[in-house]
Design an enzyme around this catalytic site. Structure first.
Site, mmCIF file in Angstrom:
data_model
loop_
_atom_site.group_PDB
_atom_site.id
_atom_site.type_symbol
_atom_site.label_atom_id
_atom_site.label_comp_id
_atom_site.label_asym_id
_atom_site.label_seq_id
_atom_site.Cartn_x
_atom_site.Cartn_y
_atom_site.Cartn_z
ATOM 1 N N CYS A 2 0.860 -1.141 0.161
ATOM 2 C CA CYS A 2 0.125 0.152 0.008
ATOM 3 C C CYS A 2 0.778 1.270 0.100
ATOM 4 C CB CYS A 2 -0.857 0.305 1.537
ATOM 5 S SG CYS A 2 -1.467 -1.440 1.691
ATOM 6 N N ASP A 50 -1.848 -2.585 7.994
ATOM 7 C CA ASP A 50 -3.142 -3.520 9.034
ATOM 8 C C ASP A 50 -2.831 -5.014 8.387
ATOM 9 O OD1 ASP A 50 -3.783 -1.359 10.284
ATOM 10 O OD2 ASP A 50 -5.861 -1.628 9.493
ATOM 11 N N CYS A 87 -2.506 3.359 2.859
ATOM 12 C CA CYS A 87 -3.018 2.432 3.666
ATOM 13 C C CYS A 87 -3.944 3.088 4.627
ATOM 14 C CB CYS A 87 -1.892 1.553 4.377
ATOM 15 S SG CYS A 87 -2.265 -0.069 5.008
ATOM 16 N N ASP A 88 -4.812 2.037 5.154
ATOM 17 C CA ASP A 88 -5.967 2.413 6.028
ATOM 18 C C ASP A 88 -6.109 3.839 6.935
ATOM 19 O OD1 ASP A 88 -6.773 -0.056 4.894
ATOM 20 O OD2 ASP A 88 -7.488 -0.747 6.890
ATOM 21 N N LYS A 89 -4.809 3.848 7.652
ATOM 22 C CA LYS A 89 -4.999 5.010 8.626
ATOM 23 C C LYS A 89 -4.271 6.237 8.194
ATOM 24 C CE LYS A 89 -6.810 1.782 11.349
ATOM 25 N NZ LYS A 89 -6.385 0.747 10.465
ATOM 26 N N CYS A 119 -5.480 -2.510 -0.525
ATOM 27 C CA CYS A 119 -6.215 -3.524 -0.642
ATOM 28 C C CYS A 119 -7.325 -3.353 -1.699
ATOM 29 C CB CYS A 119 -6.947 -4.071 0.734
ATOM 30 S SG CYS A 119 -5.452 -4.664 1.859
ATOM 31 N N GLU A 159 -8.281 -4.850 14.752
ATOM 32 C CA GLU A 159 -9.464 -5.280 13.888
ATOM 33 C C GLU A 159 -9.349 -6.871 14.245
ATOM 34 O OE1 GLU A 159 -8.293 -3.990 9.961
ATOM 35 O OE2 GLU A 159 -9.136 -2.021 10.514
ATOM 36 N N SER A 217 -12.161 -5.292 10.218
ATOM 37 C CA SER A 217 -11.505 -4.788 9.097
ATOM 38 C C SER A 217 -12.505 -4.570 8.138
ATOM 39 C CB SER A 217 -10.539 -6.175 8.596
ATOM 40 O OG SER A 217 -10.610 -6.183 7.027
#
Ligand code: FES
Length: 568
Positions: free
Chosen positions: A59, A91, A132-134, A204, A456, A482
């Protein structure tokens, strides 16, 4: 440079001029010459380019490269681009509580680090290059706090992998693990899935948290149109980076600031897109925090109201069929926004980083074609008439909880509690065959303070799916899920067990009702019995003794308040 140009430039460099123009700052000026600036550069606005690039995660692996394109675009526009790095945590690579406990705290570290560098170095604007996510919510929280001209560049979604003719993504790898736990996949196929799920750079690939945040931040007006739709390896991504310089110059000239863009209506647009696309429950937590960063009041009730009026339309993974990369061919997030705008679900007059309103940005966007594409359903035939994200209250969640109800799993589940202290215990129970149809798996002491960091429940949900129990059991927790999770799940339960919430008092065999029609999460145990159980409950010791997690435990607010760390 003409006198007029000089005046204009000085206006645009309102922060950096403190360093570059005041005679009392010789050291700063010497250092700027030392990094290669020339005299003609000194009056130019300075733009911090915050890259979350690092080698260890698909990511983020390409973000420093994208930041270099951004820098070129910035410099070519007559500004000075200065790249700095912020952190990231994958993650997908955190492995249980030990690593995952750092994931949500990393959001606030990202926010703190961008705020710190931009403020301390006197940058006039900021570009966040994130993946990425955060990364995305962390960057937006910093941008909200700073309120200097800013644009987010999303690193882009990953392409799908493939094994034995099947399209794969990261959730395929998690679910292969679930099938391994359940003994339903060969060693060779297990290896084949793991080795082929991730074909290269990008976040992702389903409508998981990264793509959810990128799509909704674009809808909020803080990235250029199509930023969330171009895959990481698509040429459009580099093109977007090169356009950033002109866009930033325009923001500086118009003095168009994040708080002019991230208004209440813009945040509603963001959450509307989350609902329509079937995005991650994590968006609730992140938008509560982003709203706080710009001083916009936002509550769980507001999220529920948006869910109530927004149909769930997108057949995207995790509960649907398609990947984010497939969105490009049908018109991407702008196509979806145009459709929602036409249906009166999006506020068109919100300003965006293009310097135009949402409606103006969408003027030339082609309409979604419901004859030729099946990713986005028409409102007349939605996957679900209202949003999949539901806020539940009850004696198990007096301050709220967040459920993901796509409609495929039904809207009500009544079952018997199977209590797991921490997620690892649930894996053990699955392996021993102790999780049975009708169980409500209760995973507790996983909240913001108890986890710590609200991990998660990646492995538990995968193990349940792999064991073929996905539609037969429910899972409730004070941790998070998640964005790749599907099934009957309720997370973000507040107050959390570690703080003495009733979740801590549940016992094996108790009856629990999850009712997403009436938005209730109820433990069928009387108040008297709960009071009696509370007598013997002892608060566990802090889940971390020192370091960043200890600081986090001390500072973090509840999940219903967005888990922020700067409101104490
Ligand atoms: Fe980075 Fe999924 S692990 S987006």
């Amino acid at each position: 440079m003409s006198q007029t140009q000089t005046e204009a430039t000085v206006k645009l460099n309102r922060y950096s001029s403190t360093l570059t123009q005041e005679v009392s700052n010789p050291a700063a000026q010497a250092m700027l010459y030392g990094i290669g600036l020339h005299e003609e550069d000194m009056a130019k606005p300075q733009i911090g380019i915050a890259s979350a690039g690092y080698d260890g995660n698909p990511c983020n692996i390409h973000l420093n490269g994208l930041a270099a394109y951004v820098k070129k675009g910035i410099n070519d526009t007559g500004l000075v681009g200065l790249v700095f790095n912020t952190i990231g945590v994958s993650d997908g690579m955190t492995n249980g509580n030990d690593g995952m406990s750092y994931s949500l705290p990393s959001r606030d570290l990202i926010a703190d680090s961008i705020e710190t560098v931009v403020s301390a170095q006197w940058y006039d604007g900021v570009i966040a290059v994130v993946g990425c996510d955060k990364n995305m919510p962390g960057a937006m929280m910093a941008i909200g706090r700073l309120n200097r001209p800013a644009i987010m560049v999303y690193g882009g979604t990953i392409r799908s992998g493939s094994y034995k003719g099947q399209k794969l993504d990261i959730v395929s790898a998690f679910e292969a693990y679930g099938r391994k736990v359940a003994g339903t996949i060969s060693d060779e196929d297990y290896k084949g899935v793991i080795q082929n799920s991730i074909p290269g750079a990008g976040a992702c690939g389903g409508m998981y948290t990264a793509n959810t945040m990128a799509s909704s931040i674009e809808a909020m007006g803080m990235s250029l149109p199509f930023s969330s739709t171009f895959p990481a390896t698509h040429e459009g991504k580099q093109e977007e980076c090169r356009k950033i310089g002109a866009a930033m110059l325009n923001l500086l000239k118009q003095n168009l600031l994040p708080r002019d863009i991230m208004t209440r209506e813009a945040i509603e647009n963001a959450l509307t897109v989350v609902m329509a696309l079937g995005g991650s429950t994590n968006a609730v937590l992140h938008y509560l925090a982003i709203a706080k960063s710009v001083g916009v009041p936002l509550t769980l009730e507001d999220v529920q109201a948006i869910s109530d009026r927004t149909p769930y339309l997108a057949d995207l993974k995790p509960s649907g069929k398609y990947y984010m990369e497939d969105m490009l061919a049908i018109g991407g997030v702008p196509g979806v926004m145009k459709y929602l705008y036409g249906q009166g679900l999006i506020h068109g007059d919100c300003m965006t980083v293009t310097g135009k309103t949402v409606a103006e940005n969408l003027e030339d966007t082609p309409d979604l074609n419901f004859e030729t594409q099946s990713i986005i359903r028409p409102i007349s035939n939605p996957i679900k008439k209202t949003g999949h994200i539901q806020i539940l209250y009850g004696n198990l969640a007096q301050q709220g909880s967040v459920a993901k109800i796509t409609g495929k799993e039904g809207e009500k589940f009544e079952g018997i509690a199977k209590v797991c202290e921490k997620e690892e215990q649930l894996i053990e129970f699955v392996q021993k065959g102790e999780i049975k149809p009708g169980h409500v798996c209760v995973i507790r002491y996983e909240g913001p303070k108890g986890g710590p960091g609200m991990p998660e429940m990646l492995k538990p949900t995968s193990a349940i799916m792999g064991a073929g129990l996905g539609d037969k059991v429910a899972l409730i927790t004070d941790g998070r899920f998640s964005g790749g999770t599907h099934g009957f799940v309720v997370g973000h339960i507040t107050p959390e067990a570690h703080e003495g919430g009733n979740l801590a008092l549940v016992r094996d065999g108790d009856r629990i009702t999850i009712d997403a029609i009436n938005n209730v999460l109820h433990l069928h145990v009387s108040d008297e019995e709960l009071a009696e159980r509370r007598q013997s409950w002892v608060a566990p010791p802090p889940a971390a003794e020192k370091g960043v997690l200890r600081k986090y435990i001390k500072l973090v607010s509840s999940a219903s308040e967005g888990c922020v760390t700067d409101e104490v």
